[in-house]
Design a protein around this motif. Structure first.
Motif, PDB file in Angstrom:
ATOM      1  N   ASP A 259      61.137  46.006  -8.663  1.00  0.00           N
ATOM      2  CA  ASP A 259      62.176  46.234  -9.678  1.00  0.00           C
ATOM      3  C   ASP A 259      61.480  46.684 -10.972  1.00  0.00           C
ATOM      4  O   ASP A 259      61.000  45.855 -11.746  1.00  0.00           O
ATOM      5  N   THR A 260      61.393  48.010 -11.172  1.00  0.00           N
ATOM      6  CA  THR A 260      60.692  48.497 -12.373  1.00  0.00           C
ATOM      7  C   THR A 260      61.706  48.649 -13.507  1.00  0.00           C
ATOM      8  O   THR A 260      62.856  48.974 -13.261  1.00  0.00           O
ATOM      9  N   TYR A 261      61.274  48.403 -14.726  1.00  0.00           N
ATOM     10  CA  TYR A 261      62.168  48.361 -15.901  1.00  0.00           C
ATOM     11  C   TYR A 261      63.241  47.279 -15.634  1.00  0.00           C
ATOM     12  O   TYR A 261      64.435  47.546 -15.707  1.00  0.00           O
ATOM     13  N   CYS A 262      62.780  46.066 -15.315  1.00  0.00           N
ATOM     14  CA  CYS A 262      63.689  45.066 -14.717  1.00  0.00           C
ATOM     15  C   CYS A 262      64.507  44.277 -15.727  1.00  0.00           C
ATOM     16  O   CYS A 262      65.400  43.523 -15.329  1.00  0.00           O
ATOM     17  N   GLY A 263      64.237  44.383 -17.027  1.00  0.00           N
ATOM     18  CA  GLY A 263      65.009  43.610 -18.004  1.00  0.00           C
ATOM     19  C   GLY A 263      64.922  42.127 -17.684  1.00  0.00           C
ATOM     20  O   GLY A 263      63.851  41.596 -17.374  1.00  0.00           O
ATOM     21  N   SER A 264      66.059  41.436 -17.693  1.00  0.00           N
ATOM     22  CA  SER A 264      66.026  39.997 -17.385  1.00  0.00           C
ATOM     23  C   SER A 264      66.312  39.751 -15.906  1.00  0.00           C
ATOM     24  O   SER A 264      66.813  38.694 -15.541  1.00  0.00           O
ATOM     25  N   GLY A 265      66.008  40.754 -15.074  1.00  0.00           N
ATOM     26  CA  GLY A 265      65.976  40.527 -13.623  1.00  0.00           C
ATOM     27  C   GLY A 265      67.264  40.825 -12.872  1.00  0.00           C
ATOM     28  O   GLY A 265      67.419  40.406 -11.718  1.00  0.00           O
ATOM     29  N   PHE A 266      68.187  41.538 -13.497  1.00  0.00           N
ATOM     30  CA  PHE A 266      69.509  41.720 -12.891  1.00  0.00           C
ATOM     31  C   PHE A 266      69.440  42.256 -11.454  1.00  0.00           C
ATOM     32  O   PHE A 266      69.975  41.651 -10.517  1.00  0.00           O
TER      33      PHE A 266
ATOM     34  N   LYS B  15      58.664  41.130 -23.668  1.00  0.00           N
ATOM     35  CA  LYS B  15      58.202  39.772 -23.352  1.00  0.00           C
ATOM     36  C   LYS B  15      59.392  38.821 -23.205  1.00  0.00           C
ATOM     37  O   LYS B  15      59.484  38.027 -22.268  1.00  0.00           O
ATOM     38  N   LEU B  16      60.341  38.934 -24.160  1.00  0.00           N
ATOM     39  CA  LEU B  16      61.514  38.046 -24.145  1.00  0.00           C
ATOM     40  C   LEU B  16      62.324  38.228 -22.868  1.00  0.00           C
ATOM     41  O   LEU B  16      62.764  37.251 -22.252  1.00  0.00           O
ATOM     42  N   SER B  17      62.526  39.500 -22.479  1.00  0.00           N
ATOM     43  CA  SER B  17      63.310  39.759 -21.273  1.00  0.00           C
ATOM     44  C   SER B  17      62.610  39.197 -20.047  1.00  0.00           C
ATOM     45  O   SER B  17      63.249  38.613 -19.169  1.00  0.00           O
ATOM     46  N   ILE B  18      61.294  39.378 -19.994  1.00  0.00           N
ATOM     47  CA  ILE B  18      60.583  38.920 -18.789  1.00  0.00           C
ATOM     48  C   ILE B  18      60.605  37.391 -18.712  1.00  0.00           C
ATOM     49  O   ILE B  18      60.745  36.811 -17.635  1.00  0.00           O
ATOM     50  N   GLU B  19      60.505  36.734 -19.876  1.00  0.00           N
ATOM     51  CA  GLU B  19      60.613  35.260 -19.861  1.00  0.00           C
ATOM     52  C   GLU B  19      61.958  34.849 -19.278  1.00  0.00           C
ATOM     53  O   GLU B  19      62.056  33.883 -18.521  1.00  0.00           O
ATOM     54  N   HIS B  20      62.992  35.619 -19.630  1.00  0.00           N
ATOM     55  CA  HIS B  20      64.319  35.259 -19.111  1.00  0.00           C
ATOM     56  C   HIS B  20      64.509  35.686 -17.665  1.00  0.00           C
ATOM     57  O   HIS B  20      65.279  35.047 -16.943  1.00  0.00           O
ATOM     58  N   ALA B  21      63.800  36.702 -17.252  1.00  0.00           N
ATOM     59  CA  ALA B  21      63.856  37.069 -15.824  1.00  0.00           C
ATOM     60  C   ALA B  21      63.301  35.908 -14.994  1.00  0.00           C
ATOM     61  O   ALA B  21      63.894  35.519 -13.978  1.00  0.00           O
ATOM     62  N   ILE B  22      62.201  35.345 -15.447  1.00  0.00           N
ATOM     63  CA  ILE B  22      61.590  34.209 -14.727  1.00  0.00           C
ATOM     64  C   ILE B  22      62.558  33.014 -14.752  1.00  0.00           C
ATOM     65  O   ILE B  22      62.829  32.379 -13.734  1.00  0.00           O
ATOM     66  N   HIS B  23      63.123  32.763 -15.935  1.00  0.00           N
ATOM     67  CA  HIS B  23      64.092  31.669 -16.086  1.00  0.00           C
ATOM     68  C   HIS B  23      65.281  31.894 -15.139  1.00  0.00           C
ATOM     69  O   HIS B  23      65.733  30.969 -14.457  1.00  0.00           O
ATOM     70  N   ASN B  24      65.775  33.151 -15.072  1.00  0.00           N
ATOM     71  CA  ASN B  24      66.942  33.451 -14.234  1.00  0.00           C
ATOM     72  C   ASN B  24      66.645  33.271 -12.750  1.00  0.00           C
ATOM     73  O   ASN B  24      67.504  32.820 -11.986  1.00  0.00           O
TER      74      ASN B  24
END
Ligand SMILES: C[S@@+](CC[C@H](N)C(=O)[O-])C[C@H]1O[C@@H](n2cnc3c(N)ncnc32)[C@H](O)[C@@H]1O
Length: 583
Positions: A425-432, A454-463
């Motif tokens: 998933d490239t350009y994945c934002g918060s993992g949608f 960085k913020l989006s990737i932290e939330h992708a992991i959280h999601n």
């Protein structure tokens, strides 16, 4: 002779020819060509149209920046696309064999119309809109003699035309416009009136407009046409983008190319709104000193349109809007006397309103609310998955269409069952995409996402964790540049190989780039899903990809190019391309 007495009355169509007349009834110019725009009229306004010859175009050409040259380095820039569209208009729509030379505005003319404070007041009547740009504006072609006899030498206007760009107009409209700034190959205009709006022939249906700011606000372009026509326009934009930037592909496609999947909600769908205000200018204040809070004026001015209700925004956002606005007004008034604060606020600001789910953890009930701080955490549920992300970060803004987008992608993935083990998933934002599709690959498969924020990737992991996915075994997200994903140490160590992979590409408007496409080809995934909010950059990237394939003797077949209408009432279109590796 004063300008008023020299004011033009208009011109008549005589057996397919155009004849211009001045007030004295003397005809002064005749075209031996048929022309789409009938009866162009010039109105000189004594107050703003100077009575001297100050608007005469000087023969010596003065240099100053011209938009069409400034932005021409990027072939997918808005300006360059407009020029390509003007070229199409000249080639296909007028039957006049016009060239860029026939419509070029000389520097003196550009200069004459440059500044709003001393611009000649030129209004044209009965102008026919004959082309729709991908930005949603109408284009017309008017003869230069229709409005510049007081401004230019006759020798400079014979057989010369101006392409006029008119916002909020559609093909088939006959309009009255006021001419504004000129650029090298076109001029901007204000729409004063649609003269045939009551006709039942055309697509314009003004009775469909539900926003009282529609004619002035730049937010929506198409409330005045029915939804089916909006979808046709968007399909034509996809086709145009490929015709311009990937003609080899376009020439092989059939009439379904770029079909559009509609949005379940055509109003009240937007889950994010960003009105702005500016407090330094008196133009943006009413007589009580209240500042305008809203969106840019549709015409090129510094005016902000005051918007207290936006029909494409979600109900939660519209409920919150009056409070947010009142807050700003009182803050501005309170600080007006305080010079320091005034200085700090002088440029104004952009507000953020984001629709979010709020869950009552005692009852399990949830409601939709509007959050307004950049660091608020937004909660969204799409299908079976919950997503949380900071209000400042990217998330898709029309949640009603997202399940359909996922269904379409799942359909493409499941066409060849058990073929794919990995999703990149490239350009994945918060993992949608990665998270939503994580159940569509086998148990021993894996999702790997990369995102620069960085913020989006932290939330992708959280999601991922929020949705019960094991991190990093089942799903792994890393912060980084998508350009370098395939050589990234974490990615290489993940064991993901192209042979079993689907790569999703979902970049921002500027698209991806040749470097990424080159690496993508070397990775050789089985399936590529390119999601794009700018079909012109998508077409450019896929044309690059096609070139690179030829160099490497690898072939991908483009299975489908389809549009999704994420933003009804507007010019925007999202497009998805599906590419499959040919064995
Ligand atoms: C259109 S958004 C898509 C996000 C996500 N796919 C979604 O649907 O929510 C594009 C994302 O690409 C990210 N981005 C932009 N340039 C990037 C780059 N060079 N490498 C990785 N991510 C990038 C942006 O931060 C943004 O989150």
């Amino acid at each position: 002779m004063t300008l008023v007495s020299r004011k033009l009355l208009g011109f008549r169509r005589i057996g397919g020819n155009i004849r211009f007349q001045c007030i004295l009834g003397r005809s002064f110019s005749t075209f031996n060509k048929t022309f789409n725009s009938q009866a162009v009229q010039v109105v000189g306004n004594q107050r703003s149209f100077p009575t001297s010859n100050s608007h005469r175009v000087p023969k010596t050409i003065k240099k100053y920046p011209k938009r069409s040259k400034r932005d021409s380095t990027d072939k997918t820039s808005r300006e360059n696309i407009l020029l390509l569209e003007i070229n199409e208009l000249l080639n296909e729509y007028t039957g006049l064999n016009l060239t860029f030379d026939s419509i070029r505005n000389i520097d003196g003319l550009i200069e004459t119309f440059l500044h709003s404070w001393n611009r000649p007041n030129v209004e044209l009547n009965d102008v026919d809109i004959i082309f729709q740009t991908s930005e949603g504006d109408g284009l017309a072609i008017v003869p230069k003699s229709a409005y510049t006899t007081e401004i230019m030498d006759k020798s400079l206007i014979d057989d010369k035309y101006t392409v006029v760009k008119v916002p909020k107009s559609i093909v088939g409209d006959k309009v009255k416009v006021k001419i504004l700034r000129h650029y090298e190959l076109y001029a901007e205009a204000n729409l004063i009136k649609v003269l045939n709006s009551r006709s039942s022939d055309g697509n314009r249906k003004d009775e469909l407009v539900i926003c009282d700011k529609f004619s002035t606000c730049s937010g929506c372009q198409f409330q005045m046409i029915n939804y089916e026509e909006q979808l046709k326009f968007k399909k034509s934009v996809i086709q145009r983008a490929y015709k311009l930037f990937f003609p080899k592909l376009f020439s092989t496609y059939n009439e379904d190319f770029g079909n559009i999947i509609e949005s379940p909600m055509q109003y009240a769908y937007r889950t994010k709104l960003t009105p702005h205000y500016e407090i330094s200018s008196n133009k943006n204040k009413d007589k009580n000193g209240n500042i305008n809070i809203g969106f840019n004026h549709v015409n090129p001015t510094k005016l902000t349109i005051d918007v207290d209700y936006c029909p494409i925004a979600s109900p939660a956002i519209n409920r919150a809007l009056p409070h947010v606005r009142a807050n700003v007004q009182s803050k501005v008034k309170e600080t007006q006397e305080d010079l320091n604060i005034k200085k700090r606020l002088s440029k104004g600001a952009t507000l953020l309103l984001r629709d979010s789910i709020r869950i009552n953890h005692l009852t399990g009930e949830h409601e939709r609310v509007c959050l307004t701080k950049y660091n608020n955490i937004i909660t969204e549920k799409i299908g079976d998955f919950v997503f949380q992300f900071p209000a400042s970060e990217f998330f898709q803004n029309n949640n009603s269409i997202l399940p359909h987008v996922l269904d379409y992608i799942r359909f493409q993935i499941n066409k060849k069952q058990n073929s794919y083990k990995y999703i990149v998933d490239t350009y994945c934002g918060s993992g949608f995409f990665g998270i939503s599709l994580s159940k569509d690959i086998p148990e021993d498969g894996k999702v790997f996402g990369i995102e620069v924020s960085k913020l989006s990737i932290e939330h992708a992991i959280h999601n991922a964790k929020l949705n019960g996915l094991s991190v990093p075994e089942k799903i792994q997200f890393i912060e980084g540049n998508a350009n370098a994903i395939f050589t990234n140490k974490d990615f290489v160590n993940s064991g993901i190989i192209g042979d079993d992979s689907i790569v999703i590409i979902d970049p921002s408007r500027k698209g991806s780039n040749r470097k990424f496409m080159q690496q993508l080809l070397e990775f050789k995934p089985k399936l590529i899903i390119y999601v794009s909010c700018n079909v012109f950059t998508q077409a450019r990237d896929l044309a690059d990809f096609d070139d690179i394939q030829a160099e490497h003797n690898i072939r991908y077949k483009i299975q489908d190019i389809i549009g999704f209408d994420f933003f009804p009432q507007t010019k925007h279109v999202e497009s998805i391309a599906i590419l499959e590796l040919e064995e």
